[in-house]
Motif scaffolding. Structure first.
Motif, mmCIF file in Angstrom:
data_model
loop_
_atom_site.group_PDB
_atom_site.id
_atom_site.type_symbol
_atom_site.label_atom_id
_atom_site.label_comp_id
_atom_site.label_asym_id
_atom_site.label_seq_id
_atom_site.Cartn_x
_atom_site.Cartn_y
_atom_site.Cartn_z
ATOM 1 N N ILE A 107 0.779 -1.220 -0.088
ATOM 2 C CA ILE A 107 -0.097 -0.051 -0.072
ATOM 3 C C ILE A 107 0.686 1.319 0.203
ATOM 4 O O ILE A 107 0.465 2.353 -0.614
ATOM 5 C CB ILE A 107 -1.005 0.166 1.165
ATOM 6 C CG1 ILE A 107 -2.002 -0.765 0.960
ATOM 7 C CG2 ILE A 107 -1.404 1.403 1.340
ATOM 8 C CD1 ILE A 107 -2.924 -0.728 -0.031
ATOM 9 N N SER A 108 1.893 1.127 0.881
ATOM 10 C CA SER A 108 2.858 2.438 0.754
ATOM 11 C C SER A 108 3.543 2.745 -0.531
ATOM 12 O O SER A 108 3.613 3.854 -1.222
ATOM 13 C CB SER A 108 4.220 2.083 1.726
ATOM 14 O OG SER A 108 5.059 1.194 1.101
ATOM 15 N N LYS A 109 3.267 1.767 -1.567
ATOM 16 C CA LYS A 109 3.925 2.185 -2.905
ATOM 17 C C LYS A 109 2.968 2.616 -3.645
ATOM 18 O O LYS A 109 3.236 3.491 -4.480
ATOM 19 C CB LYS A 109 4.191 0.543 -3.674
ATOM 20 C CG LYS A 109 5.397 -0.243 -3.063
ATOM 21 C CD LYS A 109 5.728 -1.260 -3.625
ATOM 22 C CE LYS A 109 5.586 -1.630 -4.966
ATOM 23 N NZ LYS A 109 5.955 -2.995 -5.692
ATOM 24 N N LEU A 110 1.705 2.651 -3.164
ATOM 25 C CA LEU A 110 0.769 3.564 -3.931
ATOM 26 C C LEU A 110 0.879 5.047 -3.615
ATOM 27 O O LEU A 110 0.339 5.844 -4.535
ATOM 28 C CB LEU A 110 -0.876 3.099 -3.530
ATOM 29 C CG LEU A 110 -0.986 1.635 -4.045
ATOM 30 C CD1 LEU A 110 -2.370 1.407 -3.451
ATOM 31 C CD2 LEU A 110 -0.770 1.083 -5.503
ATOM 32 N N VAL A 136 -5.819 11.524 -6.658
ATOM 33 C CA VAL A 136 -4.729 11.493 -5.745
ATOM 34 C C VAL A 136 -5.210 11.717 -4.593
ATOM 35 O O VAL A 136 -4.522 10.989 -3.454
ATOM 36 C CB VAL A 136 -3.780 12.499 -6.357
ATOM 37 C CG1 VAL A 136 -2.770 13.014 -4.977
ATOM 38 C CG2 VAL A 136 -2.987 12.422 -7.743
ATOM 39 N N VAL A 137 -5.876 12.426 -4.241
ATOM 40 C CA VAL A 137 -6.779 12.546 -3.052
ATOM 41 C C VAL A 137 -7.418 11.472 -2.611
ATOM 42 O O VAL A 137 -6.785 10.815 -1.135
ATOM 43 C CB VAL A 137 -7.872 13.788 -3.027
ATOM 44 C CG1 VAL A 137 -8.550 13.789 -1.545
ATOM 45 C CG2 VAL A 137 -7.453 15.041 -3.268
ATOM 46 N N VAL A 138 -8.025 10.629 -3.280
ATOM 47 C CA VAL A 138 -8.480 9.371 -2.807
ATOM 48 C C VAL A 138 -7.411 8.322 -2.441
ATOM 49 O O VAL A 138 -7.632 7.581 -1.514
ATOM 50 C CB VAL A 138 -9.446 8.631 -3.926
ATOM 51 C CG1 VAL A 138 -9.556 7.239 -3.647
ATOM 52 C CG2 VAL A 138 -10.631 9.527 -4.243
ATOM 53 N N VAL A 139 -6.236 8.219 -3.251
ATOM 54 C CA VAL A 139 -5.074 7.422 -2.825
ATOM 55 C C VAL A 139 -4.537 7.931 -1.664
ATOM 56 O O VAL A 139 -4.260 7.182 -0.727
ATOM 57 C CB VAL A 139 -4.123 7.505 -4.074
ATOM 58 C CG1 VAL A 139 -2.884 6.774 -3.547
ATOM 59 C CG2 VAL A 139 -4.694 6.993 -5.319
ATOM 60 N N VAL A 140 -4.442 9.013 -1.423
ATOM 61 C CA VAL A 140 -3.646 9.599 -0.066
ATOM 62 C C VAL A 140 -4.546 9.222 1.043
ATOM 63 O O VAL A 140 -4.176 8.770 2.232
ATOM 64 C CB VAL A 140 -3.647 11.120 -0.002
ATOM 65 C CG1 VAL A 140 -3.162 11.666 1.228
ATOM 66 C CG2 VAL A 140 -2.598 11.476 -0.982
ATOM 67 N N ILE A 141 -5.973 9.165 1.016
ATOM 68 C CA ILE A 141 -6.898 8.852 2.311
ATOM 69 C C ILE A 141 -6.713 7.571 2.571
ATOM 70 O O ILE A 141 -6.384 6.803 3.469
ATOM 71 C CB ILE A 141 -8.364 9.284 1.721
ATOM 72 C CG1 ILE A 141 -8.535 10.813 1.798
ATOM 73 C CG2 ILE A 141 -9.344 8.705 2.626
ATOM 74 C CD1 ILE A 141 -9.876 11.146 1.126
ATOM 75 N N MET A 287 -7.068 -0.140 2.294
ATOM 76 C CA MET A 287 -6.568 -0.932 0.994
ATOM 77 C C MET A 287 -7.562 -0.655 0.114
ATOM 78 O O MET A 287 -7.245 -0.267 -1.192
ATOM 79 C CB MET A 287 -6.402 -2.391 1.308
ATOM 80 C CG MET A 287 -5.247 -2.561 2.208
ATOM 81 S SD MET A 287 -5.022 -4.399 2.542
ATOM 82 C CE MET A 287 -3.796 -4.373 3.699
ATOM 83 N N SER A 288 -8.902 -0.847 0.171
ATOM 84 C CA SER A 288 -9.903 -1.010 -0.808
ATOM 85 C C SER A 288 -9.775 0.607 -1.406
ATOM 86 O O SER A 288 -9.875 0.944 -2.631
ATOM 87 C CB SER A 288 -11.234 -1.228 -0.329
ATOM 88 O OG SER A 288 -11.243 -2.369 0.140
ATOM 89 N N ILE A 289 -9.887 1.816 -0.553
ATOM 90 C CA ILE A 289 -9.777 2.988 -0.991
ATOM 91 C C ILE A 289 -8.310 3.400 -1.631
ATOM 92 O O ILE A 289 -8.617 4.226 -2.839
ATOM 93 C CB ILE A 289 -10.116 4.062 0.202
ATOM 94 C CG1 ILE A 289 -11.240 3.904 0.911
ATOM 95 C CG2 ILE A 289 -9.814 5.466 -0.340
ATOM 96 C CD1 ILE A 289 -11.363 4.608 2.370
ATOM 97 N N ALA A 290 -7.455 3.004 -1.182
ATOM 98 C CA ALA A 290 -6.074 3.252 -2.194
ATOM 99 C C ALA A 290 -6.190 2.590 -3.528
ATOM 100 O O ALA A 290 -5.619 3.210 -4.345
ATOM 101 C CB ALA A 290 -4.936 2.692 -1.132
ATOM 102 N N ILE A 295 -6.843 3.034 -9.248
ATOM 103 C CA ILE A 295 -7.606 2.716 -10.478
ATOM 104 C C ILE A 295 -8.209 3.861 -11.196
ATOM 105 O O ILE A 295 -8.091 4.214 -12.458
ATOM 106 C CB ILE A 295 -8.656 1.663 -10.489
ATOM 107 C CG1 ILE A 295 -8.081 0.232 -10.065
ATOM 108 C CG2 ILE A 295 -9.483 1.427 -11.675
ATOM 109 C CD1 ILE A 295 -9.117 -0.620 -9.673
ATOM 110 N N ILE A 296 -8.938 4.905 -10.489
ATOM 111 C CA ILE A 296 -9.586 5.825 -10.933
ATOM 112 C C ILE A 296 -8.254 6.998 -11.674
ATOM 113 O O ILE A 296 -8.680 7.442 -12.608
ATOM 114 C CB ILE A 296 -10.225 6.789 -9.519
ATOM 115 C CG1 ILE A 296 -11.479 6.008 -9.125
ATOM 116 C CG2 ILE A 296 -10.527 8.340 -10.268
ATOM 117 C CD1 ILE A 296 -11.808 6.560 -8.116
ATOM 118 N N TYR A 297 -7.039 7.183 -10.838
ATOM 119 C CA TYR A 297 -5.923 7.715 -11.263
ATOM 120 C C TYR A 297 -5.444 7.319 -12.921
ATOM 121 O O TYR A 297 -5.297 8.191 -13.725
ATOM 122 C CB TYR A 297 -4.876 7.648 -10.334
ATOM 123 C CG TYR A 297 -3.576 8.210 -10.996
ATOM 124 C CD1 TYR A 297 -3.173 9.589 -10.730
ATOM 125 C CD2 TYR A 297 -2.539 7.298 -11.472
ATOM 126 C CE1 TYR A 297 -2.010 10.097 -11.329
ATOM 127 C CE2 TYR A 297 -1.207 7.798 -11.961
ATOM 128 C CZ TYR A 297 -1.039 9.206 -11.859
ATOM 129 O OH TYR A 297 0.085 9.758 -12.363
#
Length: 340
Positions: A107-110, A136-141, A287-290, A295-297
């Motif tokens: 997950i940290s790699k994301l 990007v905001v979704v990934v950060v969250i 994990m699911s959010i990231a 995918i959205i990114y």
């Protein structure tokens, strides 16, 4: 005749896809088993990386000798600079894998997505659409939720993960810059930097490992099982690079990004099944959010590109370099890179 060609092409595409997923995921699992204190406790991540690059350099020499690839002129000082950044990235990734849970490591790699975007904006003045910023905001969250809820996270592991993310992001930007500047492919760049990285890591690796872990390489009593995993790790690193090279050009950018997401999900599931004893609901949510943010990114970035750019094969390579999970050859070696 044409039907046979299509069938043969489909089979080879599936083979390249399967090889990339299996070798990338297998490499992470093998390295975790080798380096984990509950596995074979081979705590010499830098030296292991040197072994991997020795194998990779050998493959590059054979490739150049047989004419499969051609050597292009890149100034030595640029190769040295890139090797320093790549070595830092790969070593930090291995240490992050050794000190953290597989789930947190993956997950940290994301989080490289927002870091790369920030560095591109800071260094190159690049601007992004509102869709990309939202992703990007979704990934950060998602990464933030995982970081807060991961019960196995520790200060040293978190620090290694931060260094790994920053250096790998800088490495990815450097790859794109060198490829554009010297019109060189990923595999050709890898074949030129691998010998430098192998030599430097094997010479300095044991000292760096001792400074980081307080353990001497000479004091490690290698078992037949540990030796097997070292050989397996080196072999999987080679297959990662070969399959990566085969996949580039065969698939569109979107298809290759889907491949990256598949590897992420496989690593998370296998990491939980084989290594992590605890997986809370909040951890799964993060994990699911990231992953969804990633995918959205991918789709947002692809949607911002003109149709002609997407259809161009060289453009696909440029898109792949930016992909976070296992999209560049050098990144895939991160566990060998380094490496999936």
């Amino acid at each position: 005749m044409e039907a046979e060609k299509k069938h043969s092409s489909a089979v080879s595409n599936v083979g390249a896809w399967a090889m990339n997923v299996i070798s990338s995921v297998g490499l992470i699992m093998a390295n975790k088993q080798l380096m984990s204190p509950t596995g074979h406790a081979f705590a010499f991540a830098t030296t292991l990386t040197g072994f991997h690059f020795c194998t990779t350099a050998l493959i590059g020499l054979v490739s150049n000798a047989t004419g499969y690839t051609t050597k292009k002129n890149v100034p030595l000082w640029e190769l040295l600079w890139f090797s320093v950044v790549a070595n830092t990235s790969i070593t930090a990734m291995n240490l992050s894998l050794m000190l953290n849970s597989v789930g947190f490591y993956q997950i940290s790699k994301l989080s490289m997505i927002p870091v790369v975007c920030f560095l591109e904006w800071l260094l190159n003045g690049k601007h992004y659409s509102s869709k990309v910023k939202m992703a990007v905001v979704v990934v950060v969250i998602g990464v933030g939720v995982c970081t807060v809820t991961d019960v196995k996270i520790n200060a040293h592991g978190f620090l290694c993960a931060c260094v790994a993310v920053l250096s790998t992001s800088l490495q990815q930007i450097s790859i794109g810059s060198l490829q554009k500047k010297y019109s060189i492919g990923s595999f050709e760049l890898l074949s030129q930097t691998a010998p430098i990285q192998a030599l430097s890591l094997l010479l300095l690796g044991p000292f760096v490992d001792y400074f980081l872990t307080g353990k001497l390489l000479a004091s490690y009593k290698i078992s037949s099982a540990a030796f097997f995993f070292i050989v397996l790790s080196c072999s999987l690193a080679v297959f990662c690079n070969i399959s990566q090279y085969l996949c580039i050009g065969r698939f569109s950018a979107v298809s290759f990004q889907v491949l990256g997401h598949m590897k992420t999900v496989c690593v998370l599931i296998l990491g939980w099944m084989l290594f992590d004893s605890e997986l809370t609901l909040k951890n799964i949510l993060g994990m699911s959010i990231a992953v969804n943010g990633m995918i959205i990114y991918s789709w947002a970035v692809e949607g911002d590109k003109p149709m002609q750019y997407r259809k161009d094969a060289t453009s696909d390579v440029k898109v792949l370099i930016k992909q976070v999970d296992g999209s560049s050859l050098l990144k895939d070696v991160e566990l060998g890179k380094s490496q999936g």
